[in-house]
Scaffold this active site. Sequence first.
Site, mmCIF file in Angstrom:
data_model
loop_
_atom_site.group_PDB
_atom_site.id
_atom_site.type_symbol
_atom_site.label_atom_id
_atom_site.label_comp_id
_atom_site.label_asym_id
_atom_site.label_seq_id
_atom_site.Cartn_x
_atom_site.Cartn_y
_atom_site.Cartn_z
ATOM 1 N N ARG A 67 0.456 -1.164 0.089
ATOM 2 C CA ARG A 67 0.067 -0.260 0.112
ATOM 3 C C ARG A 67 0.469 1.522 0.143
ATOM 4 O O ARG A 67 0.254 2.325 0.345
ATOM 5 C CB ARG A 67 -0.812 -0.118 1.402
ATOM 6 C CG ARG A 67 -2.372 -0.921 0.979
ATOM 7 C CD ARG A 67 -3.373 0.096 0.689
ATOM 8 N NE ARG A 67 -3.930 -0.979 0.240
ATOM 9 C CZ ARG A 67 -4.883 -0.988 0.407
ATOM 10 N NH1 ARG A 67 -5.169 -0.822 2.034
ATOM 11 N NH2 ARG A 67 -5.666 -2.772 -0.434
ATOM 12 N N ARG A 102 -3.566 6.461 1.266
ATOM 13 C CA ARG A 102 -4.339 7.119 1.870
ATOM 14 C C ARG A 102 -3.011 8.155 2.511
ATOM 15 O O ARG A 102 -3.853 9.711 2.759
ATOM 16 C CB ARG A 102 -5.380 7.429 2.322
ATOM 17 C CG ARG A 102 -6.805 7.221 1.169
ATOM 18 C CD ARG A 102 -7.824 6.837 1.845
ATOM 19 N NE ARG A 102 -7.486 5.167 2.450
ATOM 20 C CZ ARG A 102 -8.611 4.808 2.671
ATOM 21 N NH1 ARG A 102 -9.466 5.160 2.936
ATOM 22 N NH2 ARG A 102 -8.516 3.610 3.323
ATOM 23 N N ARG A 127 -7.414 11.487 -5.866
ATOM 24 C CA ARG A 127 -8.666 10.139 -5.117
ATOM 25 C C ARG A 127 -9.783 11.074 -5.419
ATOM 26 O O ARG A 127 -11.084 10.400 -5.265
ATOM 27 C CB ARG A 127 -7.693 9.389 -4.810
ATOM 28 C CG ARG A 127 -7.447 8.507 -5.076
ATOM 29 C CD ARG A 127 -8.507 6.908 -5.283
ATOM 30 N NE ARG A 127 -9.222 6.117 -4.021
ATOM 31 C CZ ARG A 127 -10.233 6.731 -4.784
ATOM 32 N NH1 ARG A 127 -10.937 7.305 -5.524
ATOM 33 N NH2 ARG A 127 -11.259 6.145 -3.483
ATOM 34 N N ASP A 144 -7.479 -3.108 -7.534
ATOM 35 C CA ASP A 144 -7.332 -4.013 -6.393
ATOM 36 C C ASP A 144 -7.621 -5.198 -6.469
ATOM 37 O O ASP A 144 -7.988 -5.476 -7.953
ATOM 38 C CB ASP A 144 -9.100 -3.530 -5.917
ATOM 39 C CG ASP A 144 -9.455 -3.395 -4.446
ATOM 40 O OD1 ASP A 144 -8.731 -2.316 -3.878
ATOM 41 O OD2 ASP A 144 -10.052 -3.948 -4.320
ATOM 42 N N TYR A 156 -14.432 -13.077 0.261
ATOM 43 C CA TYR A 156 -15.314 -11.417 -0.278
ATOM 44 C C TYR A 156 -16.596 -11.934 -0.488
ATOM 45 O O TYR A 156 -17.331 -10.949 -0.618
ATOM 46 C CB TYR A 156 -14.368 -10.454 -0.751
ATOM 47 C CG TYR A 156 -13.261 -9.913 -0.019
ATOM 48 C CD1 TYR A 156 -13.834 -8.491 0.728
ATOM 49 C CD2 TYR A 156 -12.068 -9.207 0.134
ATOM 50 C CE1 TYR A 156 -13.110 -7.708 1.514
ATOM 51 C CE2 TYR A 156 -10.848 -9.960 0.711
ATOM 52 C CZ TYR A 156 -10.975 -8.100 1.113
ATOM 53 O OH TYR A 156 -10.940 -7.429 2.063
HETATM 54 O O1 CP3 Z 1 -0.258 -1.758 -2.466
HETATM 55 C C1 CP3 Z 1 -0.638 -0.620 -3.449
HETATM 56 O O2 CP3 Z 1 0.211 0.399 -3.131
HETATM 57 C C2 CP3 Z 1 -1.540 -1.429 -4.595
HETATM 58 C C3 CP3 Z 1 -2.221 -0.900 -4.458
HETATM 59 C C4 CP3 Z 1 -3.820 -1.641 -3.881
HETATM 60 C C5 CP3 Z 1 -4.556 -1.590 -3.422
HETATM 61 N N1 CP3 Z 1 -5.454 -2.280 -2.906
HETATM 62 C C6 CP3 Z 1 -4.904 -0.217 -3.565
HETATM 63 C C7 CP3 Z 1 -6.120 0.412 -2.389
HETATM 64 C C8 CP3 Z 1 -3.141 -3.109 -3.649
HETATM 65 C C9 CP3 Z 1 -2.150 -4.460 -3.899
HETATM 66 C C10 CP3 Z 1 -4.230 -3.587 -2.972
HETATM 67 C C11 CP3 Z 1 -5.005 -5.348 -2.579
HETATM 68 C C12 CP3 Z 1 -6.035 -5.363 -2.090
HETATM 69 N N2 CP3 Z 1 -7.074 -5.047 -2.193
HETATM 70 C C13 CP3 Z 1 -6.493 -6.195 -1.017
HETATM 71 C C14 CP3 Z 1 -4.821 -7.010 -0.217
HETATM 72 C C15 CP3 Z 1 -4.469 -6.758 0.441
HETATM 73 C C16 CP3 Z 1 -4.336 -6.370 1.575
HETATM 74 O O3 CP3 Z 1 -4.536 -5.445 2.178
HETATM 75 O O4 CP3 Z 1 -4.215 -7.643 2.720
HETATM 76 C C17 CP3 Z 1 -7.378 -6.695 -0.524
HETATM 77 C C18 CP3 Z 1 -7.874 -7.251 0.739
HETATM 78 C C19 CP3 Z 1 -8.245 -5.174 -0.734
HETATM 79 C C20 CP3 Z 1 -9.628 -4.925 -0.668
HETATM 80 C C21 CP3 Z 1 -9.666 -3.731 -0.355
HETATM 81 N N3 CP3 Z 1 -9.580 -2.443 -1.015
HETATM 82 C C22 CP3 Z 1 -9.523 -3.124 1.292
HETATM 83 C C23 CP3 Z 1 -10.003 -4.222 2.353
HETATM 84 C C24 CP3 Z 1 -9.750 -1.726 0.921
HETATM 85 C C25 CP3 Z 1 -9.421 -0.493 2.221
HETATM 86 C C26 CP3 Z 1 -10.790 -0.716 2.645
HETATM 87 C C27 CP3 Z 1 -11.339 0.644 3.721
HETATM 88 O O5 CP3 Z 1 -12.113 1.823 3.449
HETATM 89 O O6 CP3 Z 1 -9.793 1.130 3.900
HETATM 90 C C28 CP3 Z 1 -9.385 -1.022 -0.511
HETATM 91 C C29 CP3 Z 1 -9.142 -0.166 -1.031
HETATM 92 C C30 CP3 Z 1 -7.724 0.135 -0.737
HETATM 93 N N4 CP3 Z 1 -7.433 -0.318 -1.949
HETATM 94 C C31 CP3 Z 1 -7.021 1.871 -1.217
HETATM 95 C C32 CP3 Z 1 -6.109 1.365 -1.735
HETATM 96 C C33 CP3 Z 1 -5.343 2.653 -2.118
HETATM 97 C C34 CP3 Z 1 -7.692 3.103 -0.284
HETATM 98 C C35 CP3 Z 1 -9.163 3.156 -0.478
HETATM 99 C C36 CP3 Z 1 -9.152 4.343 -1.042
HETATM 100 O O7 CP3 Z 1 -8.287 4.869 -2.063
HETATM 101 O O8 CP3 Z 1 -10.014 5.117 -1.719
#
Ligand code: CP3
Length: 369
Positions: free
Chosen positions: A38, A42, A51, A87, A165
Amino acid sequence: MEHGDPASSTDFPALKNDTFLKAAWGEVTDYVPVWCMRQAGRYLPEFRETRATQDFFTTCRTPAICCELTLQPLRRFPLDAAIIFSDILVIPQALGMEVTMVPGKGPTFPEPLNEPVDLQKLNENVDVTQKLAYVFQAITLTRHKLKGEVPLIGFSGAPWTLMAYMIEGGGSKTMSKAKRWLYQYPLACHKLLKILTNVIIDYLVGQVSAGAQALQVFESHAGHLGYEQFSEFSLPYLREIAQQVKEKLKASGIDQVPMIVFAKDAHYALEDISDSGYEVVGLDWTIRPKIAREKTGRKVTLQGNMDPCALYAPKDKINEIVKKMIEEFGTQRYIANLGHGMYPDMDPEHVATFVESVHTYSREKCKNE
Ligand code: CP3
């Protein structure tokens, strides 16, 4: 698109920093490469600004913005790899499920899979590589814009994590709905896991054709399985993904890329994971580096595993933690990272300290070895 268009041409600039790839392949490096899960997130004000104007999955479907978000952390920190902004939930979407990102709640499926009959709703014959072409475009564009500075990592969720999921309809503390399926409907589970596995294989191969130079498979919900269930519902599919991706790349005459498996909280199966066909095993922060080395031997590169919350510590403390981590892992066959993703309230300056500390301390240690 015309020849030379950065979104379509795969004639990429030469790679300048291959330390991450060398470590992944088990070659000697003169310092420990580092990136952060990540790292595009944010906690960066520029990320929040980019974003702000769009919903999350619209962002994922806009290659130019994915590219910009991927590059942002690299402008601040001397990271040794980029990971494409996307994602894991784009796969359930490609299979026909609706997924939205609800602020404050996270990913949400309005109509999750409730019973095995719901598997019929999935477009299992969909050409995902065509449906997810926007990810490939983002990868190709980003490879050009990176100008060969560092390698670009592509990724996918692993079958069990995606299945969880799709059944839970979002995050869950217990995963009890998805686990109920494992006990009540094992055949339907295998059917679903197989559908996902096939899609993931094509998706990962497509990412490499588009320009990804390494691949990470996220089994983020492995910790909800015990050894028996992991062995039945996760490991065989992780193995198949590694094996088939390599085979398909070979058959298409595409160069192999190192593959990373990150099965969070699955130390109970670390020996098996390190023997499942991946060059790199990602570790969460709850396992001692020494024990991880003992369990995996020298056959794989290890990646991890500082507690992301250690970024809340004062900078001196971060230096101390990094030093200890490198002492325990050693400088070779090692890629420094966090044990999971960063949180939005973390201080970018502390990320800078983490990265710098890995570089400084490991260079020094390599010189003395
Ligand atoms: O690592 C990186 O910088 C690359 C981008 C990346 C994102 N998601 C961007 C993201 C990667 C590799 C993921 C994978 C992902 N997404 C996983 C596997 C990794 C882990 O965390 O175990 C999972 C489980 C997801 C599903 C997901 N997407 C979740 C649980 C969330 C968070 C929701 C929240 O409200 O916190 C996301 C959203 C997400 N994916 C964000 C980012 C930067 C944040 C939300 C946003 O930008 O608005």
